[in-house]
Scaffold this motif. Structure first.
Motif, PDB file in Angstrom:
ATOM      1  N   HIS A   1       1.747 -29.071 -37.346  1.00 54.41           N
ATOM      2  CA  HIS A   1       3.169 -28.916 -37.660  1.00 54.41           C
ATOM      3  C   HIS A   1       3.315 -27.814 -38.694  1.00 54.41           C
ATOM      4  CE1 HIS A   1       7.147 -31.051 -39.092  1.00 54.41           C
ATOM      5  NE2 HIS A   1       7.364 -29.867 -38.564  1.00 54.41           N
ATOM      6  N   LEU A   2       4.169 -26.845 -38.403  1.00 53.11           N
ATOM      7  CA  LEU A   2       4.454 -25.751 -39.321  1.00 53.11           C
ATOM      8  C   LEU A   2       5.900 -25.876 -39.785  1.00 53.11           C
ATOM      9  CD1 LEU A   2       3.834 -22.999 -40.684  1.00 53.11           C
ATOM     10  CD2 LEU A   2       4.536 -21.908 -38.531  1.00 53.11           C
TER      11      LEU A   2
ATOM     12  N   PRO B   1       2.075 -26.067 -31.763  1.00 57.96           N
ATOM     13  CA  PRO B   1       2.431 -26.807 -32.971  1.00 57.96           C
ATOM     14  C   PRO B   1       3.939 -27.002 -33.039  1.00 57.96           C
ATOM     15  CG  PRO B   1       1.953 -24.515 -33.503  1.00 57.96           C
ATOM     16  CD  PRO B   1       1.639 -24.688 -32.051  1.00 57.96           C
ATOM     17  N   ALA B   2       4.362 -28.102 -33.650  1.00 58.36           N
ATOM     18  CA  ALA B   2       5.784 -28.274 -33.929  1.00 58.36           C
ATOM     19  C   ALA B   2       6.176 -27.294 -35.025  1.00 58.36           C
ATOM     20  CB  ALA B   2       6.056 -29.705 -34.375  1.00 58.36           C
ATOM     21  N   VAL B   3       7.392 -26.743 -34.931  1.00 58.58           N
ATOM     22  CA  VAL B   3       7.892 -25.822 -35.954  1.00 58.58           C
ATOM     23  C   VAL B   3       9.249 -26.317 -36.423  1.00 58.58           C
ATOM     24  CG1 VAL B   3       8.591 -23.461 -36.510  1.00 58.58           C
ATOM     25  CG2 VAL B   3       6.656 -23.862 -34.969  1.00 58.58           C
ATOM     26  N   THR B   4       9.410 -26.417 -37.748  1.00 58.40           N
ATOM     27  CA  THR B   4      10.665 -26.861 -38.352  1.00 58.40           C
ATOM     28  C   THR B   4      11.132 -25.810 -39.348  1.00 58.40           C
ATOM     29  OG1 THR B   4       9.957 -29.173 -38.177  1.00 58.40           O
ATOM     30  CG2 THR B   4      11.810 -28.708 -39.634  1.00 58.40           C
ATOM     31  N   LEU B   5      12.430 -25.519 -39.334  1.00 56.32           N
ATOM     32  CA  LEU B   5      13.027 -24.582 -40.280  1.00 56.32           C
ATOM     33  C   LEU B   5      13.839 -25.363 -41.302  1.00 56.32           C
ATOM     34  CD1 LEU B   5      14.308 -21.823 -37.810  1.00 56.32           C
ATOM     35  CD2 LEU B   5      12.038 -22.057 -38.846  1.00 56.32           C
ATOM     36  N   GLU B   6      13.562 -25.123 -42.561  1.00 56.92           N
ATOM     37  CA  GLU B   6      14.276 -25.793 -43.644  1.00 56.92           C
ATOM     38  C   GLU B   6      14.893 -24.720 -44.547  1.00 56.92           C
ATOM     39  OE1 GLU B   6      14.921 -28.860 -44.014  1.00 56.92           O
ATOM     40  OE2 GLU B   6      13.475 -29.927 -42.744  1.00 56.92           O
TER      41      GLU B   6
END
Length: 240
Positions: free
Chosen positions: A103-104, A144-149
């Motif tokens: 996870h990124l 990989p999962a990618v999440t933007l915060e």
């Protein structure tokens, strides 16, 4: 391209795919492929196996295949990186996929320029293309999962605790007295890396209060992409 990745959209018959994009160009220009040659193939999100080129022109390639091999296990790491400049982001995306990061999370911090959040690299299709390049290099099929915060404080206060569940949290920051970064990933980890110029003291305090322990790679200050590579490279090494 050490692995030719495909999806259901490439299927032209059971056990047969047809490609006509950059993968075809790679077969011609790098592999110097010919009809009858074998090529390693993998279904995105699925198994890997051996393919054989049955037809090849300047416009398309047809490949029959049989899948019988699982992709390599993921590195048990959730990687948090303060959003870097676009040129560096491309390399980090490819690298995270190559190393097998689960996870990124790309997040905001004080020293992240606002313009970085406007880059086309963050478009879903472009993100996916760079991640796929990493998978092709390392022979993996699982993205990989990618999440933007985009907001630091709500992320650290509201969502970071959930990401830390069952993981050891590490903050890569050159702080006097910080412990050495681990050399293996024998337990699930969450690893946070700051922007060029590092985290400001307020951010360090918040991340430490959330449960991250500060670690160091030594006295040298590395570029973000080099810090990512150095830390993940250490974790990829097998335990002795």
């Amino acid at each position: 391209m050490n692995l030719l990745l495909f999806s259901a959209a490439d299927l032209c018959a059971p056990g047969e795919i047809r490609v006509a994009d950059q993968r075809l160009q790679h077969l011609h220009s790098v592999h110097r492929a010919a009809v009858g040659d074998s090529v390693r193939v993998g279904e995105i999100g699925g198994l890997m196996g051996e393919g054989r080129i049955t037809a090849l022109t300047d416009r398309q390639a047809t490949i029959t295949f049989q899948l019988d091999c699982n992709p390599p296990p993921k590195l048990p790491v959730t990687l948090l990186v303060a959003l870097p400049r676009p040129k560096m982001l491309r390399r980090i995306l490819r690298g995270a996929a190559e190393f097998g990061v689960e996870h990124l999370v790309l997040f905001n911090s004080y020293r992240v320029e606002k313009s970085f959040w406007q880059t086309p690299v963050l478009n879903d299709a472009t993100l996916r293309s760079y991640l796929l390049q990493g998978l092709e290099q390392s022979r993996d099929t699982v993205l990989p999962a990618v999440t933007l915060e985009r907001r630091f404080k709500p992320f650290v206060e509201d969502r970071l605790p959930g990401l830390l569940q069952g993981r050891r949290g590490l903050l890569a920051h050159p702080t006097p007295g910080a412990g050495a970064a681990p050399s293996t990933a024998d337990t699930p980890l969450l690893l946070a890396i700051g922007p060029e110029g590092g985290f400001i003291p307020y951010e360090v305090d918040m991340l430490q209060s959330a449960g991250l322990e500060t670690v160091s790679l030594g006295p040298r200050i590395l570029r973000v992409e080099n810090a990512v590579t150095a830390l993940l490279g250490r974790l990829l090494a097998p335990a002795h």
